[in-house]
Write a protein that holds these residues in place. Structure first.
Motif, PDB file in Angstrom:
ATOM      1  N   PHE A 257    -139.691 -14.464  31.968  1.00 48.68           N
ATOM      2  CA  PHE A 257    -138.556 -13.612  32.352  1.00 48.68           C
ATOM      3  C   PHE A 257    -137.241 -14.111  31.744  1.00 48.68           C
ATOM      4  CE2 PHE A 257    -139.945 -10.620  35.754  1.00 48.68           C
ATOM      5  CZ  PHE A 257    -141.292 -10.966  35.778  1.00 48.68           C
ATOM      6  N   ALA A 258    -137.346 -15.013  30.766  1.00 53.54           N
ATOM      7  CA  ALA A 258    -136.139 -15.652  30.232  1.00 53.54           C
ATOM      8  C   ALA A 258    -135.158 -14.630  29.659  1.00 53.54           C
ATOM      9  CB  ALA A 258    -136.531 -16.647  29.143  1.00 53.54           C
ATOM     10  N   PHE A 259    -133.890 -14.874  29.905  1.00 47.00           N
ATOM     11  CA  PHE A 259    -132.833 -14.040  29.339  1.00 47.00           C
ATOM     12  C   PHE A 259    -131.529 -14.829  29.373  1.00 47.00           C
ATOM     13  CE2 PHE A 259    -130.427 -12.723  33.179  1.00 47.00           C
ATOM     14  CZ  PHE A 259    -131.295 -13.170  34.172  1.00 47.00           C
ATOM     15  N   TYR A 260    -130.524 -14.324  28.679  1.00 46.39           N
ATOM     16  CA  TYR A 260    -129.192 -14.934  28.781  1.00 46.39           C
ATOM     17  C   TYR A 260    -128.515 -14.352  30.008  1.00 46.39           C
ATOM     18  CZ  TYR A 260    -128.576 -18.152  25.010  1.00 46.39           C
ATOM     19  OH  TYR A 260    -128.652 -19.279  24.237  1.00 46.39           O
ATOM     20  N   GLY A 261    -128.270 -15.205  30.989  1.00 47.94           N
ATOM     21  CA  GLY A 261    -127.711 -14.729  32.244  1.00 47.94           C
ATOM     22  C   GLY A 261    -126.957 -15.837  32.949  1.00 47.94           C
ATOM     23  N   PRO A 262    -126.602 -15.596  34.210  1.00 45.58           N
ATOM     24  CA  PRO A 262    -125.837 -16.604  34.949  1.00 45.58           C
ATOM     25  C   PRO A 262    -126.709 -17.799  35.323  1.00 45.58           C
ATOM     26  CG  PRO A 262    -126.047 -14.558  36.220  1.00 45.58           C
ATOM     27  CD  PRO A 262    -126.829 -14.366  34.973  1.00 45.58           C
ATOM     28  N   ILE A 263    -126.156 -18.977  35.160  1.00 46.99           N
ATOM     29  CA  ILE A 263    -126.891 -20.195  35.491  1.00 46.99           C
ATOM     30  C   ILE A 263    -127.278 -20.184  36.971  1.00 46.99           C
ATOM     31  CG2 ILE A 263    -126.618 -22.710  35.639  1.00 46.99           C
ATOM     32  CD1 ILE A 263    -124.732 -22.423  33.142  1.00 46.99           C
ATOM     33  N   GLY A 264    -126.408 -19.603  37.794  1.00 45.99           N
ATOM     34  CA  GLY A 264    -126.688 -19.524  39.231  1.00 45.99           C
ATOM     35  C   GLY A 264    -127.935 -18.727  39.560  1.00 45.99           C
ATOM     36  N   PHE A 265    -128.408 -17.929  38.612  1.00 50.42           N
ATOM     37  CA  PHE A 265    -129.608 -17.129  38.869  1.00 50.42           C
ATOM     38  C   PHE A 265    -130.822 -18.034  39.052  1.00 50.42           C
ATOM     39  CE2 PHE A 265    -133.097 -14.247  37.705  1.00 50.42           C
ATOM     40  CZ  PHE A 265    -132.764 -13.143  38.470  1.00 50.42           C
ATOM     41  N   ASP A 266    -130.995 -19.006  38.152  1.00 52.17           N
ATOM     42  CA  ASP A 266    -132.102 -19.962  38.308  1.00 52.17           C
ATOM     43  C   ASP A 266    -131.868 -20.886  39.503  1.00 52.17           C
ATOM     44  OD1 ASP A 266    -133.495 -19.004  36.140  1.00 52.17           O
ATOM     45  OD2 ASP A 266    -133.095 -20.691  34.820  1.00 52.17           O
ATOM     46  N   LEU A 267    -130.630 -21.346  39.654  1.00 47.77           N
ATOM     47  CA  LEU A 267    -130.326 -22.235  40.786  1.00 47.77           C
ATOM     48  C   LEU A 267    -130.644 -21.536  42.106  1.00 47.77           C
ATOM     49  CD1 LEU A 267    -126.805 -23.455  39.572  1.00 47.77           C
ATOM     50  CD2 LEU A 267    -128.860 -24.885  39.713  1.00 47.77           C
ATOM     51  N   GLY A 268    -130.275 -20.268  42.188  1.00 48.21           N
ATOM     52  CA  GLY A 268    -130.500 -19.509  43.420  1.00 48.21           C
ATOM     53  C   GLY A 268    -131.971 -19.268  43.688  1.00 48.21           C
ATOM     54  N   ALA A 269    -132.735 -19.046  42.620  1.00 48.55           N
ATOM     55  CA  ALA A 269    -134.172 -18.806  42.809  1.00 48.55           C
ATOM     56  C   ALA A 269    -134.838 -20.035  43.417  1.00 48.55           C
ATOM     57  CB  ALA A 269    -134.825 -18.463  41.469  1.00 48.55           C
ATOM     58  N   PHE A 270    -134.526 -21.198  42.883  1.00 48.86           N
ATOM     59  CA  PHE A 270    -135.172 -22.412  43.391  1.00 48.86           C
ATOM     60  C   PHE A 270    -134.714 -22.700  44.823  1.00 48.86           C
ATOM     61  CE2 PHE A 270    -135.949 -27.067  43.532  1.00 48.86           C
ATOM     62  CZ  PHE A 270    -137.320 -27.028  43.308  1.00 48.86           C
ATOM     63  N   THR A 271    -133.413 -22.543  45.064  1.00 55.39           N
ATOM     64  CA  THR A 271    -132.887 -22.781  46.411  1.00 55.39           C
ATOM     65  C   THR A 271    -133.524 -21.829  47.415  1.00 55.39           C
ATOM     66  OG1 THR A 271    -130.795 -23.491  45.443  1.00 55.39           O
ATOM     67  CG2 THR A 271    -130.757 -22.866  47.768  1.00 55.39           C
ATOM     68  N   ALA A 272    -133.621 -20.553  47.057  1.00 49.76           N
ATOM     69  CA  ALA A 272    -134.218 -19.562  47.967  1.00 49.76           C
ATOM     70  C   ALA A 272    -135.641 -19.954  48.332  1.00 49.76           C
ATOM     71  CB  ALA A 272    -134.219 -18.184  47.310  1.00 49.76           C
ATOM     72  N   ASN A 273    -136.363 -20.450  47.340  1.00 50.23           N
ATOM     73  CA  ASN A 273    -137.767 -20.744  47.600  1.00 50.23           C
ATOM     74  C   ASN A 273    -137.950 -22.009  48.426  1.00 50.23           C
ATOM     75  OD1 ASN A 273    -139.931 -18.830  46.139  1.00 50.23           O
ATOM     76  ND2 ASN A 273    -137.921 -18.688  45.183  1.00 50.23           N
ATOM     77  N   LEU A 274    -137.010 -22.945  48.322  1.00 48.83           N
ATOM     78  CA  LEU A 274    -137.037 -24.084  49.250  1.00 48.83           C
ATOM     79  C   LEU A 274    -136.718 -23.596  50.660  1.00 48.83           C
ATOM     80  CD1 LEU A 274    -135.251 -26.883  47.158  1.00 48.83           C
ATOM     81  CD2 LEU A 274    -137.705 -26.670  47.636  1.00 48.83           C
ATOM     82  N   LEU A 275    -135.704 -22.738  50.766  1.00 49.95           N
ATOM     83  CA  LEU A 275    -135.349 -22.216  52.097  1.00 49.95           C
ATOM     84  C   LEU A 275    -136.530 -21.469  52.722  1.00 49.95           C
ATOM     85  CD1 LEU A 275    -131.710 -20.915  51.428  1.00 49.95           C
ATOM     86  CD2 LEU A 275    -132.362 -22.769  52.995  1.00 49.95           C
ATOM     87  N   MET A 276    -137.152 -20.609  51.931  1.00 48.14           N
ATOM     88  CA  MET A 276    -138.276 -19.828  52.496  1.00 48.14           C
ATOM     89  C   MET A 276    -139.416 -20.741  52.900  1.00 48.14           C
ATOM     90  SD  MET A 276    -138.433 -16.245  50.411  1.00 48.14           S
ATOM     91  CE  MET A 276    -137.932 -16.778  48.784  1.00 48.14           C
ATOM     92  N   ASN A 277    -139.679 -21.774  52.096  1.00 52.10           N
ATOM     93  CA  ASN A 277    -140.746 -22.691  52.471  1.00 52.10           C
ATOM     94  C   ASN A 277    -140.417 -23.390  53.780  1.00 52.10           C
ATOM     95  OD1 ASN A 277    -141.946 -25.653  52.379  1.00 52.10           O
ATOM     96  ND2 ASN A 277    -143.359 -24.225  51.403  1.00 52.10           N
ATOM     97  N   ALA A 278    -139.153 -23.822  53.919  1.00 52.03           N
ATOM     98  CA  ALA A 278    -138.757 -24.491  55.166  1.00 52.03           C
ATOM     99  C   ALA A 278    -138.920 -23.543  56.354  1.00 52.03           C
ATOM    100  CB  ALA A 278    -137.313 -24.976  55.065  1.00 52.03           C
ATOM    101  N   PHE A 279    -138.526 -22.288  56.161  1.00 52.11           N
ATOM    102  CA  PHE A 279    -138.613 -21.317  57.259  1.00 52.11           C
ATOM    103  C   PHE A 279    -140.059 -20.949  57.577  1.00 52.11           C
ATOM    104  CE2 PHE A 279    -134.358 -19.497  58.526  1.00 52.11           C
ATOM    105  CZ  PHE A 279    -133.629 -20.566  58.017  1.00 52.11           C
TER     106      PHE A 279
END
Ligand code: SR1
Ligand code: MG
Length: 424
Positions: A257-279
């Protein structure tokens, strides 16, 4: 769709893959022995592709091939094959910067849209390990290191705009995966479409409330920024299913899914998935409270992840800036250096804000949209699953609508703690 006809392509099976690999001298040598002695297994359990593990007498490889449709949906949902090309191209772009943090690529076969790469053994998918209750001491640190390097070195901070524009021109054609993200992440959860699903009837009410929630929809609409903010070459789908781990090794995989986009997009994906795992942890607990330690450990990875990313990105910016953004010659004097340092802090604050917004959007899409996470889906009891999912949705809504309350990674953990699922 931008889908040319590829007459030579055929979906590989165990036999045809062996035949294909036998024709690649370096791969044949790596596996050793005769092709008849190779053990080939198709193990793909993702949403899109075929994935083969191949063991020979001397060594092993992994082969990943595009299918002309979304595997999780079946042939009626057509999808261009060319995502394999963009995956190979992404590895070619970031490979030199992330040695040891991504699989080694041995061969890309354009006609078959097939990549032959290092077989990661005894690694497992991070998401599966976390669900099983295992802790990986290096994972958050290594993923942060990976993102800092891959994003910094493909950004305007590190390369002249001509090189970046050339790369952007290539990745701008990765349109079919971008279409998936546009629709599945930023639109589908907020509208009724057949491919959506959620734990029903338990989540019917909150799903309807999210669809009717004007401020929430407007906040999620902000996500379109990912189309107009080509900060760096991002992996594009960097969730915990795109990370393979052992206790001492971490590799980021699956950059189709690679593209030129905001760095926060990858950061947010990983953070979201840690949060969901914790929940999801209480949903996997054999006894009440049995997973509290694992939940807390997973939550604690979020500040580790962000803080390491932030520190390393800034270090690289101070040591390796060679791009057109903030050219060094403009900031050589003491006043310039001080002003540049201020700009760096504001840049990182903006990345953090993006990370929060994208983490929220990515959480909502995994609970109300088409593609779910096994973190929640593997909770067999629907009421318990729904309780975990509802808590995660409520947190995500708060993050999207009240981002001003989340200023640093500690605030993310505090917000998560304020919304944790309470299961008896
Ligand atoms: C139709 S593909 C659904 C999802 O699978 C991939 O892993 C991406 O996350 C995509 O959004
Ligand atoms: Mg993937």
């Amino acid at each position: 769709m931008d889908q040319p006809i590829f007459e030579g392509y055929r979906a590989l099976d165990e036999d045809s893959l062996s035949h294909f690999l036998a024709g690649l001298p370096a791969v044949r040598e790596r596996l050793g022995g005769a092709p008849e002695a190779w053990r080939v297994r198709e193990v793909g359990d993702g949403n899109l592709n075929l994935v083969f593990l191949v063991h020979g007498p001397h060594g092993a490889v992994c082969a990943k091939q595009s299918l002309p449709y979304v595997r999780a949906a079946g042939p009626s949902w057509e999808l261009p094959l060319n995502r394999a090309f963009f995956e190979a191209e992404y590895y070619r772009n970031i490979g030199p910067y992330v040695v040891g943090l991504a699989p080694e690529i041995y061969h890309y076969e354009p006609a078959q849209f097939c990549t032959v790469m290092e077989l990661l053994e005894p690694h497992i998918i991070l998401r599966r390990g976390l669900i099983a209750g295992t802790q990986y001491p290096r994972a958050a640190h290594d993923v942060a290191e990976y993102m800092a390097r891959a994003c910094f070195f493909t950004s305007d901070l590190a390369r002249p705009f001509e090189a970046k524009n050339d790369a952007m021109a290539i990745f701008a054609k990765n349109q079919s995966t971008l279409r998936i993200t546009v629709d599945l992440v930023f639109a589908d959860p907020y509208r009724l479409v057949d491919r959506n699903r959620w734990t029903s009837p338990q989540l019917d009410g909150i799903a309807a409330a999210f669809r009717a929630d004007g401020p929430l929809r407007a906040a999620a609409g902000w996500g379109y920024r990912f189309l107009i903010c080509p900060q760096a070459l991002v992996q594009g789908d960097l969730h915990t299913g795109s990370v393979m781990v052992t206790e001492s090794d971490t590799r980021v995989i699956d950059p189709e899914f690679a593209f030129y986009g905001p760095i926060g997009f990858d950061l947010g994906a990983f953070t979201a998935n840690l949060l969901m795992n914790a929940f999801a942890q209480p949903g996997h607990a054999a006894l009440p409270g049995a997973r509290d330690g694992q939940r807390d450990w997973v939550l604690a990875q979020i500040p580790l992840f962000w803080n390491h990313f932030r520190a390393r990105f800034l270090e690289l910016w101070r040591s390796d800036a060679a791009g057109d953004a903030y050219p060094a010659a403009m900031f050589a004097d003491p006043a310039g250096a001080a002003a540049l340092e201020g700009a760096r802090q504001r840049f990182m604050d903006a990345l953090f804000a993006d990370m929060i917004g994208y983490a929220a959007c990515k959480t909502i899409r995994r609970i109300l949209g088409f593609a779910h996470n096994i973190d929640f889906d593997h909770i067999a009891d629907a009421d318990r699953r729904a309780a975990c999912e509802t808590a995660a949705l409520t947190l995500a809504r708060t993050l999207l609508l009240e981002p001003h309350n989340v200023r640093d990674a500690g605030d993310i953990v505090a917000a998560a703690r304020a919304h944790l699922p309470r299961l008896s």
